[in-house]
Scaffold this active site. Structure first.
Site, PDB file in Angstrom:
ATOM      1  N   ASP A   1      -9.678  -9.789   8.730  1.00 26.68           N
ATOM      2  CA  ASP A   1      -9.142  -8.445   8.487  1.00 26.68           C
ATOM      3  C   ASP A   1     -10.114  -7.304   8.770  1.00 26.68           C
ATOM      4  OD1 ASP A   1      -6.693  -7.131   7.537  1.00 26.68           O
ATOM      5  OD2 ASP A   1      -7.919  -6.390   5.887  1.00 26.68           O
TER       6      ASP A   1
ATOM      7  N   SER B   1      -1.480  -3.766  10.496  1.00 26.24           N
ATOM      8  CA  SER B   1      -1.118  -4.650   9.395  1.00 26.24           C
ATOM      9  C   SER B   1       0.135  -5.461   9.741  1.00 26.24           C
ATOM     10  CB  SER B   1      -0.853  -3.830   8.142  1.00 26.24           C
ATOM     11  OG  SER B   1      -2.036  -3.176   7.769  1.00 26.24           O
ATOM     12  N   ALA B   2       0.085  -6.733   9.399  1.00 22.80           N
ATOM     13  CA  ALA B   2       1.187  -7.674   9.616  1.00 22.80           C
ATOM     14  C   ALA B   2       1.538  -7.852  11.093  1.00 22.80           C
ATOM     15  CB  ALA B   2       2.407  -7.280   8.790  1.00 22.80           C
ATOM     16  N   CYS B   3       0.536  -7.787  11.960  1.00 22.70           N
ATOM     17  CA  CYS B   3       0.758  -7.980  13.397  1.00 22.70           C
ATOM     18  C   CYS B   3      -0.055  -9.136  13.969  1.00 22.70           C
ATOM     19  CB  CYS B   3       0.454  -6.698  14.155  1.00 22.70           C
ATOM     20  SG  CYS B   3       1.662  -5.412  13.826  1.00 22.70           S
TER      21      CYS B   3
ATOM     22  N   THR C   1      -4.551 -12.468  10.906  1.00 32.41           N
ATOM     23  CA  THR C   1      -4.852 -13.699  10.169  1.00 32.41           C
ATOM     24  C   THR C   1      -4.449 -14.919  10.996  1.00 32.41           C
ATOM     25  OG1 THR C   1      -4.606 -12.541   8.077  1.00 32.41           O
ATOM     26  CG2 THR C   1      -4.422 -14.935   8.003  1.00 32.41           C
ATOM     27  N   ASN C   2      -3.321 -14.803  11.703  1.00 31.28           N
ATOM     28  CA  ASN C   2      -2.880 -15.916  12.533  1.00 31.28           C
ATOM     29  C   ASN C   2      -3.843 -16.206  13.681  1.00 31.28           C
ATOM     30  OD1 ASN C   2       0.113 -17.090  12.060  1.00 31.28           O
ATOM     31  ND2 ASN C   2      -0.119 -15.059  11.172  1.00 31.28           N
TER      32      ASN C   2
ATOM     33  N   ARG D   1       0.844  -1.190   0.000  1.00 32.10           N
ATOM     34  CA  ARG D   1       0.000   0.000   0.000  1.00 32.10           C
ATOM     35  C   ARG D   1       0.882   1.243   0.000  1.00 32.10           C
ATOM     36  NH1 ARG D   1      -1.867   0.786   4.425  1.00 32.10           N
ATOM     37  NH2 ARG D   1      -1.268  -1.059   5.575  1.00 32.10           N
TER      38      ARG D   1
ATOM     39  N   ASN E   1       6.058  -8.564   2.231  1.00 31.63           N
ATOM     40  CA  ASN E   1       4.612  -8.305   2.144  1.00 31.63           C
ATOM     41  C   ASN E   1       3.957  -9.192   1.077  1.00 31.63           C
ATOM     42  OD1 ASN E   1       2.215  -6.915   2.909  1.00 31.63           O
ATOM     43  ND2 ASN E   1       2.401  -5.562   1.134  1.00 31.63           N
TER      44      ASN E   1
ATOM     45  N   TYR F   1      -1.167  -3.606  -6.975  1.00 30.37           N
ATOM     46  CA  TYR F   1      -1.030  -4.313  -5.695  1.00 30.37           C
ATOM     47  C   TYR F   1      -2.368  -4.304  -4.929  1.00 30.37           C
ATOM     48  CZ  TYR F   1      -0.162  -5.456  -0.952  1.00 30.37           C
ATOM     49  OH  TYR F   1      -0.285  -6.051   0.279  1.00 30.37           O
ATOM     50  N   GLY F   2      -2.693  -5.425  -4.312  1.00 26.19           N
ATOM     51  CA  GLY F   2      -3.996  -5.639  -3.682  1.00 26.19           C
ATOM     52  C   GLY F   2      -4.573  -4.489  -2.874  1.00 26.19           C
ATOM     53  N   GLY F   3      -3.824  -4.013  -1.898  1.00 29.22           N
ATOM     54  CA  GLY F   3      -4.343  -2.969  -1.015  1.00 29.22           C
ATOM     55  C   GLY F   3      -4.712  -1.694  -1.756  1.00 29.22           C
TER      56      GLY F   3
ATOM     57  N   LYS G   1      -9.639  -2.216   1.622  1.00 28.44           N
ATOM     58  CA  LYS G   1      -9.279  -1.077   2.479  1.00 28.44           C
ATOM     59  C   LYS G   1     -10.053   0.182   2.080  1.00 28.44           C
ATOM     60  CE  LYS G   1      -6.175  -3.632   4.535  1.00 28.44           C
ATOM     61  NZ  LYS G   1      -6.512  -4.236   5.832  1.00 28.44           N
TER      62      LYS G   1
ATOM     63  N   ARG H   1       1.747 -12.164  -0.419  1.00 28.03           N
ATOM     64  CA  ARG H   1       0.425 -12.521   0.103  1.00 28.03           C
ATOM     65  C   ARG H   1      -0.168 -13.734  -0.598  1.00 28.03           C
ATOM     66  NH1 ARG H   1      -1.955  -8.692   4.146  1.00 28.03           N
ATOM     67  NH2 ARG H   1      -0.242  -7.243   4.393  1.00 28.03           N
TER      68      ARG H   1
ATOM     69  N   HIS I   1     -10.783  -2.414  11.352  1.00 25.75           N
ATOM     70  CA  HIS I   1      -9.697  -3.282  10.866  1.00 25.75           C
ATOM     71  C   HIS I   1      -9.511  -4.420  11.886  1.00 25.75           C
ATOM     72  CE1 HIS I   1      -5.203  -3.440   9.439  1.00 25.75           C
ATOM     73  NE2 HIS I   1      -5.940  -4.305   8.792  1.00 25.75           N
TER      74      HIS I   1
HETATM   75  P1  GTP Z   1      -2.706  -7.679   7.598  1.00 27.51           P
HETATM   76  O1  GTP Z   1      -3.272  -8.809   6.831  1.00 27.51           O
HETATM   77  O2  GTP Z   1      -1.628  -6.935   6.861  1.00 27.51           O
HETATM   78  O3  GTP Z   1      -3.719  -6.729   8.142  1.00 27.51           O
HETATM   79  O4  GTP Z   1      -1.879  -8.312   8.845  1.00 27.51           O
HETATM   80  P2  GTP Z   1      -2.304  -9.391   9.952  1.00 27.51           P
HETATM   81  O5  GTP Z   1      -2.612  -8.648  11.202  1.00 27.51           O
HETATM   82  O6  GTP Z   1      -3.302 -10.349   9.441  1.00 27.51           O
HETATM   83  O7  GTP Z   1      -0.931 -10.164  10.224  1.00 27.51           O
HETATM   84  P3  GTP Z   1      -0.582 -11.743  10.132  1.00 27.51           P
HETATM   85  O8  GTP Z   1      -1.496 -12.594  10.964  1.00 27.51           O
HETATM   86  O9  GTP Z   1      -0.465 -12.117   8.715  1.00 27.51           O
HETATM   87  O10 GTP Z   1       0.845 -11.804  10.837  1.00 27.51           O
HETATM   88  C1  GTP Z   1       1.957 -11.134  10.313  1.00 27.51           C
HETATM   89  C2  GTP Z   1       3.236 -11.688  10.856  1.00 27.51           C
HETATM   90  O11 GTP Z   1       3.211 -11.797  12.283  1.00 27.51           O
HETATM   91  C3  GTP Z   1       3.529 -13.083  10.311  1.00 27.51           C
HETATM   92  O12 GTP Z   1       4.868 -13.115   9.867  1.00 27.51           O
HETATM   93  C4  GTP Z   1       3.333 -13.977  11.507  1.00 27.51           C
HETATM   94  O13 GTP Z   1       4.145 -15.118  11.458  1.00 27.51           O
HETATM   95  C5  GTP Z   1       3.652 -13.067  12.699  1.00 27.51           C
HETATM   96  N1  GTP Z   1       2.911 -13.484  13.914  1.00 27.51           N
HETATM   97  C6  GTP Z   1       1.579 -13.693  14.001  1.00 27.51           C
HETATM   98  N2  GTP Z   1       1.225 -14.109  15.248  1.00 27.51           N
HETATM   99  C7  GTP Z   1       2.366 -14.143  15.965  1.00 27.51           C
HETATM  100  C8  GTP Z   1       2.667 -14.496  17.333  1.00 27.51           C
HETATM  101  O14 GTP Z   1       1.811 -14.852  18.136  1.00 27.51           O
HETATM  102  N3  GTP Z   1       3.972 -14.397  17.713  1.00 27.51           N
HETATM  103  C9  GTP Z   1       4.960 -13.998  16.843  1.00 27.51           C
HETATM  104  N4  GTP Z   1       6.202 -13.929  17.292  1.00 27.51           N
HETATM  105  N5  GTP Z   1       4.708 -13.667  15.551  1.00 27.51           N
HETATM  106  C10 GTP Z   1       3.441 -13.735  15.116  1.00 27.51           C
HETATM  107 MN    MN Z   2      -4.138 -10.565   7.521  1.00 26.82          MN
HETATM  108 MN    MN Z   3      -5.214  -5.570   7.068  1.00 32.86          MN
END
Ligand code: GTP
Ligand code: MN
Ligand code: MN
Length: 632
Positions: free
Chosen positions: A320, A295-297, A300-301, A94, A412, A244-246, A253, A414, A273
């Protein structure tokens, strides 16, 4: 002029409307197509019907064009549509600096920062300058290209939560990803009838002749002039120059968050979000939780977590975005407006996120991951899942060796996959009434000072905690160094209107009739020790945090008030069979010097960035925190 009555679609009548007729389209849709076509001058126009045949045709076109390639390692990769796309290296995330909201009055979009300070809570553009930006870029930009028209619904078709958009784009890649990420097709036009819709115009653009960026025909774009524009009062989005997607999947978004948050404020609901998950405890009680992380925190996990605590089950509703509103009974209900996952690939593996790994090898378009010589995908974190003798080609298409300084997959990179492929999808995920939310979690990537979990004392304190969110920068946007950035509510890049007004809107939820306000918590999986190692194992073990949260809202006496909020009592955490020794004392410690700095940062941020638009309730919460920190 009223186009619907005189049927005067001059431009559309001049060029092939490939698979439809102006008569069969709602007149408002036709007028929008006419407007966009006469501006962009495509060679023909194609109305997407969302069918399988159409999808195969588009994928075929993209393959011939070199935009995507098949991944023969996976059985039936053609039948199951598993593809790898590589973008231009200048078009990978983005672009927050080039994202604008346009309103007559600047203060409707952003708080006025202190003099001499650059505003960090969004970019404003005047309606006149927005028009100018469009006229500098769009005329003739679709020459020799097909203009695709994508009718799509955010949210289950027919749900009172749902909203319809029409995306017009010159990118077949965007059509394919929109088909995964949203609900598209002819039935959307029937549902729409002659109602209004969110207008979404997108073009990958054509660089000026003196452009310095190398452009390959497999990924057309115009990175030097990329711009993402929003006009909330007209429900209009205009995006130029990026595939790019975003920046290009405008339902996500741009619509569901930026335009969505403005619609939500006007209609009295929330567009956030946030992931949405269902958690069933060992007693069989099922609750729904939403969580906002930048984002990326980890959204999704967490959304598809496989709990390590026995007896728990987690099911996914969304990873998301959440649209939430209070129902008649005062329950906060949420839907996931999306239909797919556009998830971060690196870090995903069978240990960290086994459910994602089971989701993403069917009907998936990977973007900017690395490729293996046996026709598979690779990214950082997948080392154990490929054999040692395969060769790796990095996301740029260059040979890559293990141990190389640059990553194989773009950080980044995806996967884009339909939600229905997820093995732990919640049966209620498409419930048109939404799912009832009991808990809201905020969190961020905080290497220092912030405990694993704490609870807000009340709604107002919770809103303050959301407003105070900070996080280490990630690769999801153009930020490069690992600074700790303010990212209130994980919405900083996505606010559709003034953040101060947004806070007031959140605070006003206490006034909703009968509102049963969810409990609010803050989590941090990312605290590190002095050696830079994570203190908490994270991933599946985050179920232990959710377990504490559920027991807390069920009334167990397991928390004590502290400087920052309600902290777990010692021994109240279930650490049974935890694979790793965890220094719980360090994980939950509240270092005075850290918190003094944090309060200073927050005060400065609120003063410099939000100023007069900061609600007094939030100011009071900050002063209370400052007082508490003094007493540490
Ligand atoms: P967006 O899709 O961009 O909004 O991000 P998101 O919040 O969905 O992030 P995502 O779940 O894809 O996680 C991003 C990164 O954080 C990945 O590289 C994961 O491996 C890492 N991560 C997720 N959960 C944990 C956790 O509990 N501990 C650690 N150390 N890393 C984590
Ligand atoms: Mn995500
Ligand atoms: Mn997001």
């Amino acid at each position: 002029k009223n186009l619907s009555t005189n049927n005067n679609y001059e431009y559309i009548r001049k060029i092939p409307l490939l698979n439809s007729s102006t008569e069969s389209l709602p007149s408002k849709v036709c007028s929008y197509i006419e407007e966009c076509a006469s501006l962009c001058c495509p060679k023909d126009i194609y109305i997407c019907d969302g069918s399988d045949t159409e999808y195969e045709h588009l994928l075929n076109f993209l393959e011939k064009n070199g935009t995507i390639s098949p991944l023969p390692k996976y059985e039936n990769c053609y039948d199951f549509n598993i593809w790898l796309a590589r973008t231009n290296p200048a078009d990978v995330a983005r672009v927050e600096k080039r994202t604008f909201i346009s309103t007559e009055c600047k203060r409707d979009t952003i708080p006025i920062p202190r003099e001499g300070v650059i505003g960090e809570l969004g970019n404003w553009i005047s309606p006149g300058d927005m028009d100018k930006a469009i006229l500098e870029r769009f005329p003739g930009c679709m020459k020799d290209r097909t203009m695709y028209v994508i009718p799509f619904s955010m949210g289950p078709v027919g749900s009172p939560f749902s909203k319809i958009g029409i995306e017009i784009t010159d990118s077949a890649y965007v059509v394919c990803c929109m088909r995964i990420m949203t609900r598209i097709g002819k039935n959307i036009l029937e549902t729409l009838g002659n109602d209004d819709f969110v207008k979404c115009l997108h073009s990958v653009g054509v660089p000026k002749s003196d452009s310095k960026v190398e452009i390959n025909s497999s990924w057309p774009c115009d990175p030097e002039r990329t711009i993402i524009l929003h006009r909330p009062d007209k429900n209009e989005i205009v995006s130029y120059g990026s595939g790019y997607g975003g920046n290009s999947l405008l339902g996500k978004k741009c619509f569901a968050l930026r335009i969505g948050s403005t619609i939500a404020k006007n209609e009295g609901w929330l567009a956030e979000h946030m992931l949405i998950l269902a958690i069933t405890d060992p007693k069989g009680r099922k609750r729904y939780i939403t969580a906002a992380f930048p984002s990326a925190c980890g959204k999704t996990n967490l959304a598809m977590l496989k709990p390590t605590l026995p007896g728990y089950k987690i099911e996914c509703v969304g990873d998301d975005i959440a649209w939430m509103r209070f129902d008649q009974e005062g329950r906060l209900r949420a839907i996931n407006p999306e239909n797919g996952f556009f998830g971060v690939a690196p870090g995903t593996n069978c240990i960290t996120n086994p459910n994602a790994m089971k989701t993403i090898f069917k009907n998936t378009i990977f973007t900017n991951v690395a490729a293996t010589s046996d026709g598979g995908v690779f990214w950082e974190g997948m080392e154990e899942e490929i054999s040692d003798d395969v060769e790796i080609t990095d996301w740029r298409g260059k040979k890559w060796t293990r141990g190389s300084k640059t990553p194989a997959a773009h950080p980044n990179s995806r996967f884009c996959t339909p939600i229905k492929e997820c093995p732990v999808i919640d049966p209620g995920w498409e419930d048109p009434a939404g799912v009832p939310i009991d808990v809201i979690i905020f969190g961020g990537r905080r290497p220092e000072g912030i405990p694993l979990v704490y609870q807000a004392r009340n709604w107002q304190h919770g809103v303050f905690i959301g407003a105070s969110m900070r996080s280490e920068a990630t690769a999801a946007a153009e930020h490069t160094d690992k600074v700790i950035m303010h990212d209130p509510f994980a919405m900083r890049p996505f606010f559709g209107y003034n953040f101060g007004h947004y806070l007031n809107h959140w605070l006003s939820m206490t006034k909703v009739k009968n509102a049963k306000l969810p409990a609010i918590f803050h989590v941090n999986w990312f605290r590190k020790n002095a050696d830079g190692q994570y203190l908490w194992p994270g991933f599946g073990d985050n179920s232990r945090v959710l377990d504490w949260i559920l027991r807390k809202i069920d009334g167990e006496n397991i928390a004590v008030d502290s400087t920052v909020g309600l902290l777990p009592k010692s021994e109240s955490f279930n650490l049974e069979n935890l694979s790793k020794d965890v220094n719980m004392e360090e994980l939950f410690s509240l270092p005075k010097s850290f918190w003094e700095k944090e309060v200073r940062h927050l005060r400065e941020y609120f003063d410099m960035q939000v100023g007069d638009d900061l609600p007094t309730d939030i100011r009071e919460e900050l002063e209370l925190l400052a007082c508490n920190v003094d007493k540490l």
